[in-house]
Write a protein that holds these residues in place. Structure first.
Motif, PDB file in Angstrom:
ATOM      1  N   LYS A 235       0.844  -1.206   0.000  1.00  0.00           N
ATOM      2  CA  LYS A 235       0.000   0.000   0.000  1.00  0.00           C
ATOM      3  C   LYS A 235       0.870   1.243   0.000  1.00  0.00           C
ATOM      4  CE  LYS A 235      -4.012  -1.911   2.250  1.00  0.00           C
ATOM      5  NZ  LYS A 235      -4.952  -1.800   3.335  1.00  0.00           N
ATOM      6  N   ASN A 239      -1.630   5.084   3.467  1.00  0.00           N
ATOM      7  CA  ASN A 239      -2.622   4.076   3.860  1.00  0.00           C
ATOM      8  C   ASN A 239      -2.086   3.159   4.951  1.00  0.00           C
ATOM      9  OD1 ASN A 239      -4.833   4.776   2.306  1.00  0.00           O
ATOM     10  ND2 ASN A 239      -4.062   3.698   0.499  1.00  0.00           N
ATOM     11  N   SER A 240      -0.841   2.725   4.763  1.00  0.00           N
ATOM     12  CA  SER A 240      -0.261   1.790   5.725  1.00  0.00           C
ATOM     13  C   SER A 240      -0.106   2.457   7.099  1.00  0.00           C
ATOM     14  CB  SER A 240       1.084   1.297   5.196  1.00  0.00           C
ATOM     15  OG  SER A 240       1.620   0.359   6.065  1.00  0.00           O
ATOM     16  N   ARG A 266       5.553   5.417  -1.416  1.00  0.00           N
ATOM     17  CA  ARG A 266       5.579   4.103  -0.750  1.00  0.00           C
ATOM     18  C   ARG A 266       6.781   4.052   0.184  1.00  0.00           C
ATOM     19  NH1 ARG A 266       2.119   0.468  -3.069  1.00  0.00           N
ATOM     20  NH2 ARG A 266       1.115   1.400  -4.880  1.00  0.00           N
TER      21      ARG A 266
END
Ligand code: SAM
Length: 289
Positions: A235, A239-240, A266
């Motif tokens: 993700k 989001n993570s 990321r």
């Protein structure tokens, strides 16, 4: 004791002590005669107050460390190995054995009591099932260490030494590069152990930095941020982080923007400097909320 690298001698020794090796404790003993002298030389044993070894097993690395260091304290979980160690290390008066789980022992107190406060180095052929917690524990406890030289699974060596921002990195790389300068020293094939494990290994050395390379207001938040961002590495970091730290996504996105990072970044694309900037922004947000 050079015989400790001789498989026939080791089998006889174990049989005499009625000892069956325990897979659950990662008991794969080194039988390649060139590895322990190289590790003992590379760990800097002669340049500190002494060496802490984790998991001496039957003492093959311990014996080499005892030749190079003023003092060795070896921490072993398995009580059954103590009679063996007393025999194999009988000619090493500078070795002290401590029974216990390295993850539970108070290492700061141990260094204060047994090494007069240090600094010391760590050298070990680590049981693979606890590689990350041991290394993270050593790094994040603020111990007086000069270097950590350890044998780990080859893939773990690559991850630990990979700088943040490259594909092979992980949360552990952020902590490693914050605290030390890591390098892979050499590879060790699975045939170098009795019994042979299913994977190959590598010896790495982590040289402790006198100062961290980036300025962070709260190092613990930096490590939490890294763990959160890598928790779901497929993700985006936003989001993570939001899922694993339980933070509202707009707050994380604001922190990313404040750190000059794109919203779709990321974890594996972020350098140590960018993680530091992100952690500092998250710290600010927490204070504002
Ligand atoms: N140093 C020896 C060698 O190189 O042959 C043995 C290494 S073997 C891979 C790992 C050793 O760590 C074993 O002796 C095992 O009993 C010990 N060990 C496993 N878990 C441990 C723990 N939590 N704390 C301390 N020692 C542990």
């Amino acid at each position: 004791m050079s015989q400790l690298s001789d498989p026939a001698f080791v089998r006889g020794l174990l049989a005499r002590h009625d000892l069956r090796l325990a897979k659950s404790m990662g008991q794969n003993f080194l039988i390649n005669p060139s590895v322990c002298p190289r590790m003992a030389q590379a760990c800097g044993a002669g340049h500190c107050r002494g060496v802490i070894e984790i998991g001496p097993g039957i003492g093959v690395l311990t014996w080499e460390l005892a030749q190079a260091a003023e003092k060795v304290v070896a921490i072993e979980l398995d009580r059954r190995l103590f009679p063996v160690l007393e025999e194999t290390l009988a000619d090493c008066p500078n070795v002290e054995l401590v029974q216990g789980d390295v993850l539970k022992l108070d290492l700061a107190a141990l260094i204060a009591e047994r090494f007069g406060g240090g600094p010391v180095c760590v050298c070990a052929n680590l049981p693979y099932y606890i590689t990350s917690p041991v290394i993270m524990g050593l790094l994040e406890a603020g111990l007086p260490l000069t270097a950590i030289t350890v044998m780990v699974q080859k893939e773990a060596a690559q991850r630990l030494c990979a700088p943040p921002g490259v594909r092979a990195c992980g949360a552990v790389s952020v902590s490693v590069h914050y605290h030390c300068q890591p390098q892979v020293l050499f590879q060790v094939g699975r045939g170098s152990f009795l019994p042979p494990p299913k994977v190959d290994s590598a010896v790495i050395r982590l040289d402790m930095r006198p100062q961290p390379p980036v300025a962070v207001e709260d190092p613990a938040l930096l490590f939490r941020t890294a763990r959160g961002a890598f928790a779901q590495r497929r993700k985006t970091a936003a989001n993570s982080l939001s899922a694993s730290l339980g933070l509202p996504k707009p707050l994380v996105e604001q922190a990313l923007a404040g750190a000059g990072l794109p919203p779709a970044a990321r974890a594996e694309q972020l350098t140590l400097e960018q993680f530091a900037a992100l952690a500092n922004q998250l710290g600010k947000q927490e204070r504002v909320e």
